[in-house]
Design a protein around this motif. Structure first.
Motif, PDB file in Angstrom:
ATOM      1  N   HIS A  51       0.807  -1.216   0.000  1.00 33.25           N
ATOM      2  CA  HIS A  51       0.000   0.000   0.000  1.00 33.25           C
ATOM      3  C   HIS A  51       0.843   1.270   0.000  1.00 33.25           C
ATOM      4  N   LEU A  52       2.096   1.145   0.306  1.00 34.90           N
ATOM      5  CA  LEU A  52       3.001   2.293   0.209  1.00 34.90           C
ATOM      6  C   LEU A  52       3.734   2.299  -1.133  1.00 34.90           C
ATOM      7  N   ASN A  53       3.517   1.269  -1.928  1.00 35.77           N
ATOM      8  CA  ASN A  53       4.148   1.130  -3.244  1.00 35.77           C
ATOM      9  C   ASN A  53       5.671   1.125  -3.159  1.00 35.77           C
ATOM     10  N   VAL A  54       6.214   0.448  -2.170  1.00 32.51           N
ATOM     11  CA  VAL A  54       7.667   0.359  -2.042  1.00 32.51           C
ATOM     12  C   VAL A  54       8.161  -1.073  -2.206  1.00 32.51           C
ATOM     13  N   SER A  55       7.279  -1.958  -2.585  1.00 30.98           N
ATOM     14  CA  SER A  55       7.678  -3.357  -2.660  1.00 30.98           C
ATOM     15  C   SER A  55       8.563  -3.655  -3.858  1.00 30.98           C
ATOM     16  N   GLY A  56       8.522  -2.794  -4.881  1.00 28.67           N
ATOM     17  CA  GLY A  56       9.337  -3.025  -6.065  1.00 28.67           C
ATOM     18  C   GLY A  56       8.681  -4.029  -6.982  1.00 28.67           C
ATOM     19  N   PRO A  57       9.312  -4.299  -8.101  1.00 30.02           N
ATOM     20  CA  PRO A  57       8.705  -5.219  -9.065  1.00 30.02           C
ATOM     21  C   PRO A  57       8.746  -6.657  -8.568  1.00 30.02           C
ATOM     22  N   GLU A  58       7.784  -7.413  -9.024  1.00 28.43           N
ATOM     23  CA  GLU A  58       7.725  -8.830  -8.682  1.00 28.43           C
ATOM     24  C   GLU A  58       8.833  -9.582  -9.416  1.00 28.43           C
ATOM     25  N   ALA A  59       9.307 -10.657  -8.837  1.00 32.99           N
ATOM     26  CA  ALA A  59      10.384 -11.439  -9.435  1.00 32.99           C
ATOM     27  C   ALA A  59       9.976 -11.970 -10.804  1.00 32.99           C
ATOM     28  N   VAL A  62      10.359  -9.244 -13.359  1.00 31.34           N
ATOM     29  CA  VAL A  62      11.764  -9.010 -13.669  1.00 31.34           C
ATOM     30  C   VAL A  62      12.277 -10.075 -14.629  1.00 31.34           C
ATOM     31  N   GLU A  63      11.938 -11.318 -14.376  1.00 32.42           N
ATOM     32  CA  GLU A  63      12.379 -12.406 -15.253  1.00 32.42           C
ATOM     33  C   GLU A  63      11.782 -12.262 -16.649  1.00 32.42           C
ATOM     34  N   ALA A  64      10.522 -11.886 -16.723  1.00 32.52           N
ATOM     35  CA  ALA A  64       9.872 -11.706 -18.024  1.00 32.52           C
ATOM     36  C   ALA A  64      10.546 -10.567 -18.792  1.00 32.52           C
ATOM     37  N   LEU A  65      10.882  -9.498 -18.097  1.00 32.70           N
ATOM     38  CA  LEU A  65      11.555  -8.374 -18.752  1.00 32.70           C
ATOM     39  C   LEU A  65      12.962  -8.746 -19.208  1.00 32.70           C
ATOM     40  N   LYS A  66      13.665  -9.541 -18.413  1.00 36.74           N
ATOM     41  CA  LYS A  66      15.005  -9.990 -18.816  1.00 36.74           C
ATOM     42  C   LYS A  66      14.921 -10.836 -20.083  1.00 36.74           C
ATOM     43  N   VAL A  69      14.231  -8.587 -23.041  1.00 33.42           N
ATOM     44  CA  VAL A  69      15.442  -7.859 -23.434  1.00 33.42           C
ATOM     45  C   VAL A  69      16.361  -8.764 -24.253  1.00 33.42           C
ATOM     46  N   THR A  70      16.536  -9.996 -23.809  1.00 31.10           N
ATOM     47  CA  THR A  70      17.383 -10.946 -24.537  1.00 31.10           C
ATOM     48  C   THR A  70      16.836 -11.183 -25.945  1.00 31.10           C
ATOM     49  N   GLU A  71      15.527 -11.394 -26.038  1.00 30.50           N
ATOM     50  CA  GLU A  71      14.913 -11.627 -27.343  1.00 30.50           C
ATOM     51  C   GLU A  71      15.061 -10.410 -28.249  1.00 30.50           C
ATOM     52  N   LEU A  72      14.878  -9.222 -27.691  1.00 33.73           N
ATOM     53  CA  LEU A  72      14.996  -8.003 -28.492  1.00 33.73           C
ATOM     54  C   LEU A  72      16.431  -7.757 -28.945  1.00 33.73           C
ATOM     55  N   ARG A  73      17.390  -8.104 -28.118  1.00 30.78           N
ATOM     56  CA  ARG A  73      18.796  -7.964 -28.519  1.00 30.78           C
ATOM     57  C   ARG A  73      19.108  -8.904 -29.691  1.00 30.78           C
ATOM     58  N   GLN A  74      18.603 -10.133 -29.612  1.00 28.31           N
ATOM     59  CA  GLN A  74      18.813 -11.089 -30.700  1.00 28.31           C
ATOM     60  C   GLN A  74      18.156 -10.588 -31.981  1.00 28.31           C
TER      61      GLN A  74
END
Length: 104
Positions: A51-59, A62-66, A69-74
């Motif tokens: 509720h304070l929005n400090v938890s950060g992104p979910e794991a 993060v994995e989906a974004l990684k 990024v790998t696919e886009l680099r390729q």
């Protein structure tokens, strides 16, 4: 007694700082939301973080974004190679440029 007053003064300054920055108001609002929850969460700290929005992104995010990024680099590398090949083909198809002769 002087040290007691100094510590008390520091606490009061800190309280004013928190109040001025809106920290006390925000914490109070989140704690009221927690208080009004019909079923209290198992982990109150996680509730506060959420509720304070400090938890950060979910794991998982993060994995989906990684992975993305790998696919886009390729894909970028593939497109760069294709671009280089097409440039080479264009150069082969274009007639060679004739040297310019200075006009007299």
């Amino acid at each position: 007694m002087a040290t007691y007053r100094a510590a008390d003064s520091k606490r009061e300054e800190f309280r004013k700082y928190l109040e001025k920055a809106g920290v006390l108001d925000t914490l109070t609002k989140v704690l009221v939301v927690l208080y009004e929850e019909p079923e209290k969460p198992n982990n109150a700290l996680d509730f506060l973080k959420q509720h304070l929005n400090v938890s950060g992104p979910e794991a998982a995010d993060v994995e989906a974004l990684k992975l993305e990024v790998t696919e886009l680099r390729q894909k970028c590398e593939q497109l760069q190679e294709e671009n280089n090949e097409l440039r080479a083909k264009v150069q082969q198809l274009e007639p060679p440029a004739e040297p310019e002769v200075p006009e007299n």
